[in-house]
Design an enzyme around this catalytic site. Structure first.
Site, mmCIF file in Angstrom:
data_model
loop_
_atom_site.group_PDB
_atom_site.id
_atom_site.type_symbol
_atom_site.label_atom_id
_atom_site.label_comp_id
_atom_site.label_asym_id
_atom_site.label_seq_id
_atom_site.Cartn_x
_atom_site.Cartn_y
_atom_site.Cartn_z
ATOM 1 N N HIS A 1 -11.489 20.090 5.482
ATOM 2 C CA HIS A 1 -11.396 20.271 6.933
ATOM 3 C C HIS A 1 -10.290 19.404 7.521
ATOM 4 O O HIS A 1 -10.269 19.169 8.729
ATOM 5 C CB HIS A 1 -12.751 19.948 7.575
ATOM 6 C CG HIS A 1 -13.808 20.931 7.163
ATOM 7 N ND1 HIS A 1 -14.040 22.092 7.851
ATOM 8 C CD2 HIS A 1 -14.628 20.947 6.083
ATOM 9 C CE1 HIS A 1 -14.993 22.775 7.229
ATOM 10 N NE2 HIS A 1 -15.363 22.105 6.144
ATOM 11 N N GLU B 1 1.864 1.965 -9.043
ATOM 12 C CA GLU B 1 2.414 0.664 -9.430
ATOM 13 C C GLU B 1 2.868 0.711 -10.891
ATOM 14 O O GLU B 1 3.791 0.009 -11.283
ATOM 15 C CB GLU B 1 1.375 -0.458 -9.208
ATOM 16 C CG GLU B 1 2.009 -1.835 -9.097
ATOM 17 C CD GLU B 1 1.035 -2.925 -8.684
ATOM 18 O OE1 GLU B 1 0.193 -3.314 -9.517
ATOM 19 O OE2 GLU B 1 1.121 -3.410 -7.544
ATOM 20 N N GLU C 1 -2.681 -13.456 -0.179
ATOM 21 C CA GLU C 1 -3.846 -12.868 0.500
ATOM 22 C C GLU C 1 -5.145 -13.489 -0.010
ATOM 23 O O GLU C 1 -6.033 -13.868 0.761
ATOM 24 C CB GLU C 1 -3.898 -11.352 0.253
ATOM 25 C CG GLU C 1 -2.817 -10.549 0.933
ATOM 26 C CD GLU C 1 -1.553 -10.397 0.093
ATOM 27 O OE1 GLU C 1 -1.328 -11.223 -0.817
ATOM 28 O OE2 GLU C 1 -0.778 -9.473 0.367
ATOM 29 N N GLY D 1 -2.803 -6.509 -14.077
ATOM 30 C CA GLY D 1 -3.685 -6.511 -12.903
ATOM 31 C C GLY D 1 -4.404 -5.191 -12.695
ATOM 32 O O GLY D 1 -5.620 -5.140 -12.537
ATOM 33 N N ARG D 2 -3.659 -4.085 -12.725
ATOM 34 C CA ARG D 2 -4.282 -2.786 -12.443
ATOM 35 C C ARG D 2 -5.040 -2.226 -13.638
ATOM 36 O O ARG D 2 -5.625 -1.153 -13.562
ATOM 37 C CB ARG D 2 -3.229 -1.795 -11.934
ATOM 38 C CG ARG D 2 -2.048 -1.629 -12.835
ATOM 39 C CD ARG D 2 -0.891 -0.923 -12.153
ATOM 40 N NE ARG D 2 0.319 -0.975 -12.958
ATOM 41 C CZ ARG D 2 1.187 -1.979 -12.969
ATOM 42 N NH1 ARG D 2 0.963 -3.050 -12.218
ATOM 43 N NH2 ARG D 2 2.256 -1.943 -13.727
ATOM 44 N N LYS E 1 -5.596 -12.870 -10.951
ATOM 45 C CA LYS E 1 -5.019 -13.125 -12.271
ATOM 46 C C LYS E 1 -4.160 -14.382 -12.217
ATOM 47 O O LYS E 1 -4.296 -15.275 -13.033
ATOM 48 C CB LYS E 1 -4.201 -11.911 -12.719
ATOM 49 C CG LYS E 1 -3.543 -12.099 -14.062
ATOM 50 C CD LYS E 1 -2.843 -10.840 -14.533
ATOM 51 C CE LYS E 1 -2.063 -11.143 -15.806
ATOM 52 N NZ LYS E 1 -1.350 -9.989 -16.332
ATOM 53 N N LYS F 1 6.990 -9.925 -0.996
ATOM 54 C CA LYS F 1 6.169 -11.148 -0.979
ATOM 55 C C LYS F 1 7.021 -12.343 -0.573
ATOM 56 O O LYS F 1 6.610 -13.172 0.238
ATOM 57 C CB LYS F 1 5.565 -11.418 -2.364
ATOM 58 C CG LYS F 1 4.508 -10.428 -2.808
ATOM 59 C CD LYS F 1 3.947 -10.849 -4.164
ATOM 60 C CE LYS F 1 3.068 -9.787 -4.768
ATOM 61 N NZ LYS F 1 2.657 -10.089 -6.134
#
Ligand code: F6P
Length: 541
Positions: free
Chosen positions: A384, A353, A211, A267-268, A205, A504
């Site tokens: 399990h 978030e 990253e 973003g999400r 965005k 960050k």
């Protein structure tokens, strides 16, 4: 006045004192219709919320709380494009990303629907060209592998959906998702790919995320080196998805190869924006449109259905009931579909978030617990691993069980076994096994207490006919609006994420210290300083 000071909250608190010890065994015994009465339908999604520790009165009070919190007005404000993301002064319009072409929506003087469909048309054209081989790489070969580079909302949506819809994807092509700044991610994703036939879709965005830019830079080097050092190769092998044309151009991607979205897409919440481009290439524009239609179905349902029959609102309000009145701290999402393996991770960002906040919209501290810790794994693997704690542990963990009636692959009736487990676990959690029942089996009395299952562990069951693109869209939209419902009740802003910024900034300051002794001193604490020294030493620096 905070939400906990309202009469509706107080009524729920009083009601909680009355019903908190009621056992699901008794609630079911008292009402033979409970299993069909406490259900809700939205599109193709069937929600059975009968195995929750609530009564009809709880629902009525939760609906009253939604009214008090102004959920209807806030929902309308969101759909209208008001700047409900107040701390960033932005509209929140992910619902416009899947609105039909003829819906008129002008926000801040801009024709939102027109913009959305212009980009969708460009995406469809591009996706078709990659799929039919007319989009060629630098050496004239068609694209065989697509690598999505992005992180957080610029990764989790398409990565989750690609896994979910793999059976609808173009199996002749390879699709990979690179997010982590751990160089392993890109190295492993590209090690068996041919640069001549690989396309990178760089999603960010802001186009400033460390990253993503580091991975995209390394990917560009891999490509150029692999194609004889010709920088001109980048144009045919890199496209970008962003709101930031300037930074995209600065990086070296032709803005003509950029697919735009807008600051009113968080973003999400961006999965149905151009961030879905890699998914569109994988499943094709028609299937992609079916998915958008699924989102739109639930958007409309959420906007119009009464709270007590509103699937996303019910999910949100029931979770508020557990988080704030039973003080549950986590909730599990347990898909009985391996295709939904990444769904819990996707929901972690969406929920945590969004609602991991401790101040209200006006900046005052919240007066009640907010967002829960979301976790999960596909069934039956989880059974399990961690279900023991769900059944006999000391924590209250409300769970969402998800299943699809029709399989994509049915090997010797295995799908029925999967569904049998999907049915068995919520029943075991809800009803458990009493000491009398255990003893009646002839169990050694000393072992009886170890085998007792207290039950009364709540869960929702969500069932749909089949995990199609359309149903996936419905499911994701349901959770988006669940999160919104929670946020409105708590009076917080589910659309900012200031809490991720400090880490960050510190990482930017610490990187030079790892690389060089003479780096400007970042005044870290003694623990961080010692770890820097240790890491430098272990790397022989
Ligand atoms: O982690 C914070 C965050 O801003 C997320 O909200 C977002 O989805 C992610 O980083 C990636 O951001 P961008 O798309 O700008 O690279």
């Amino acid at each position: 006045m905070g939400i906990s000071g309202t009469p509706e909250w107080k009524a729920l608190a009083d009601h909680h004192l009355q019903v908190r010890d009621a056992h699901l065994r008794d609630l079911f015994a008292e009402d033979p219709e409970r299993g069909t009465r406490f259900t809700c339908r939205a599109g193709d999604l069937h929600l059975d919320f009968s195995k929750n520790r609530l009564t009809g009165e709880t629902l009525r009070l939760l609906a009253a709380l939604a009214e008090r919190a102004g959920l209807r007005a806030r929902t309308e404000a969101m759909f209208r494009g008001e700047h409900i993301n107040t701390t960033e002064d932005r509209a929140v319009l992910h619902t416009a990303l899947r609105a039909p072409r003829d819906r008129v929506l002008v926000v801040d003087g801009q024709d939102v629907t027109g913009d959305v469909h212009r980009v969708l048309d460009r995406m469809a054209d591009f996706a078709q060209r990659v799929r039919n081989g007319t989009w060629r790489g630098h050496t004239g070969e068609p694209i065989r592998a697509v690598v999505n580079i992005g992180i957080g909302g610029s990764d989790l949506g398409p990565a989750m959906a690609y896994t979910a819809l793999r059976d609808y994807s173009d199996r002749s092509r390879t699709f990979r998702f690179v997010s982590n700044i751990d160089p392993t991610d890109l190295a492993e994703a590209t090690r068996d790919l041919d640069p001549a036939t690989t396309l990178f879709i760089v999603c960010s965005k802001t186009f400033t995320t460390q990253e993503t830019l580091a991975n995209a830079t390394a990917a560009r080097r891999w490509l150029v080196d692999g194609l004889g050092g010709d920088d001109n190769a980048v144009a045919a092998h890199f496209v970008a998805v962003s709101t930031n044309a300037e930074k995209v151009a600065e990086f070296g991607i032709d803005p003509a190869n950029m697919f735009e979205f807008w600051d009113w897409v968080g973003g999400r919440y961006s999965f149905t924006s151009a961030i879905g481009l890699s998914l569109m290439v994988a499943i094709g524009p028609e299937r992609y449109q079916e998915m958008l239609d699924g989102f739109a179905t639930i958007d409309e349902h959420f906007r119009t259905a009464p709270w007590e029959q509103n699937l996303p609102a019910l999910l949100g309000l029931i979770s508020v009931w557990y988080i704030d009145f039973f003080r549950a701290q986590t909730s599990a999402v347990l898909p009985y579909s391996l295709y939904l393996a990444r769904f819990p991770a996707y929901l972690q960002q969406l929920c945590m978030e969004s609602n991991g906040k401790s101040v209200t919209l006006d900046g005052t501290p919240v007066d009640v617990p907010t967002g829960e810790i979301v976790w999960g794994e596909p069934g039956t693997n989880g059974q399990h691993a961690f279900y023991q704690l769900l059944h006999q542990g000391t924590h209250l963990v409300p769970a969402d069980f998800l299943a699809f009636a029709q399989p994509h692959h049915d090997l010797d009736g295995m799908h029925d076994l999967l569904l049998a487990n999907f049915l068995a676990q919520p029943a075991a959690l809800a009803f458990g096994r009493t000491a009398e029942e255990v003893a009646a089996d002839g169990t050694d009395p000393a072992v009886v207490p170890h085998k007792v299952m207290a039950g009364n562990h709540p869960s929702n069951a969500i069932v749909a006919p089949k995990l199609t693109p359309n149903v996936l869209g419905q499911l994701v939209a349901a959770y988006e609006h669940r999160v919104f419902t929670q946020g409105v009740v708590w009076g917080i802003n589910p659309f900012d994420q200031w809490g991720v910024e400090l880490g960050k900034v510190l990482a930017q300051q610490l990187a030079p210290k790892l690389q060089s002794d003479t780096a400007p001193t970042y005044d870290a604490d003694s623990s961080t300083n010692a770890l820097v020294r240790l890491l430098r030493q272990l790397r022989g620096r």
